[in-house]
Design a protein around this motif. Structure first.
Motif, PDB file in Angstrom:
ATOM      1  N   SER A  45       1.190  -0.937   0.134  1.00  0.00           N
ATOM      2  CA  SER A  45       0.177  -0.170  -0.215  1.00  0.00           C
ATOM      3  C   SER A  45       1.125   0.871  -0.387  1.00  0.00           C
ATOM      4  N   GLY A  47       0.876   3.575   2.987  1.00  0.00           N
ATOM      5  CA  GLY A  47       1.195   3.455   3.315  1.00  0.00           C
ATOM      6  C   GLY A  47       0.839   4.653   4.220  1.00  0.00           C
ATOM      7  N   ASP A  48      -0.352   5.738   3.359  1.00  0.00           N
ATOM      8  CA  ASP A  48      -0.200   6.873   4.574  1.00  0.00           C
ATOM      9  C   ASP A  48      -2.307   6.717   4.480  1.00  0.00           C
ATOM     10  N   VAL A  51      -5.224   5.344   2.517  1.00  0.00           N
ATOM     11  CA  VAL A  51      -5.694   3.623   2.337  1.00  0.00           C
ATOM     12  C   VAL A  51      -5.959   3.316   3.269  1.00  0.00           C
ATOM     13  N   PRO A  53      -8.531   1.193   4.671  1.00  0.00           N
ATOM     14  CA  PRO A  53      -8.694  -0.176   6.138  1.00  0.00           C
ATOM     15  C   PRO A  53      -7.635  -1.709   5.461  1.00  0.00           C
ATOM     16  N   HIS A  55      -6.810  -2.961   2.356  1.00  0.00           N
ATOM     17  CA  HIS A  55      -5.748  -2.392   2.532  1.00  0.00           C
ATOM     18  C   HIS A  55      -4.586  -2.318   3.068  1.00  0.00           C
ATOM     19  N   ARG A  56      -4.514  -1.669   3.407  1.00  0.00           N
ATOM     20  CA  ARG A  56      -3.662  -1.330   5.274  1.00  0.00           C
ATOM     21  C   ARG A  56      -3.409  -3.009   5.802  1.00  0.00           C
ATOM     22  N   ASP A  59      -1.752  -4.451   3.387  1.00  0.00           N
ATOM     23  CA  ASP A  59      -0.052  -4.198   3.333  1.00  0.00           C
ATOM     24  C   ASP A  59       1.152  -5.968   3.855  1.00  0.00           C
ATOM     25  N   CYS A 107      -2.299   1.041  -4.524  1.00  0.00           N
ATOM     26  CA  CYS A 107      -1.385  -0.152  -3.889  1.00  0.00           C
ATOM     27  C   CYS A 107      -0.777  -0.876  -5.443  1.00  0.00           C
TER      28      CYS A 107
END
Length: 172
Positions: A45, A47-48, A51, A53, A55-56, A59, A107
């Motif tokens: 992802s 990472g910010d 993104v 949840p 996809h976080r 990651d 992503c």
């Protein structure tokens, strides 16, 4: 009628003589498996704060390239598109995914050509009496699914092909 009884311990002695050749064959199978192993891919992802949840949470998920990532489904997609709690996506923005899981996704996937191969190992053969055992192992996330396939993904058969290749060479 004639009968023959081998000297006690002869079978074990023969097994010890054959063991180095079995070790060579075990190494050949491991090498062929490394050559046939599919790469792995990792979900990355941005990472910010933008993104999703789901996809976080995905990651860093690493899977063999012939398999799909398992990514959470947004509640909206579960309620309005009939998605289950998780979706299987080949990649970010997979057209088979629901809109909440794919539209405007930033992503990426990162491929590792040796992701599975580096975890394939030939172990020293063991001799027990007249029995000789050579073992090749492969460790990693979902390698069994990769070898045999899933209901949605084709089998890579990297270990099976390795055994077939070495057996074919030995028959010549």
């Amino acid at each position: 009628m004639t009968s023959y009884r081998p000297k006690s311990g002869l079978e074990a002695a023969i097994a010890r003589l054959i063991a180095p050749r079995v070790q060579q064959i075990t190494e050949q199978v491991a090498e062929a498996a490394r050559d046939n192993a599919p790469p792995t891919k990792t979900w990355k992802s941005q990472g910010d704060a933008l993104v999703r949840p789901e996809h976080r949470a995905a990651d860093g998920q690493e899977v063999p390239e012939n398999l799909r990532f398992v990514v959470g489904s947004p509640a909206y997609d579960q309620q309005h598109y009939g998605a289950g709690p998780h979706q299987q996506l080949r990649e970010p923005r997979d057209p088979e995914g629901t809109p909440g899981a794919t539209v405007n996704c930033r992503c990426q996937t990162v491929s590792d050509p040796d992701g599975i191969a580096r975890n394939i190992h030939a172990h020293p053969v063991t001799v027990s009496g007249s029995r000789i055992v050579g073992v090749v192992t492969c460790h990693g996330n979902r390698v069994v699914d990769s070898e045999f396939g899933t209901d949605k993904d084709d089998a890579a058969r990297f270990m099976g092909r390795a055994i077939d290749e070495v057996a074919r060479r030995l028959r010549r």
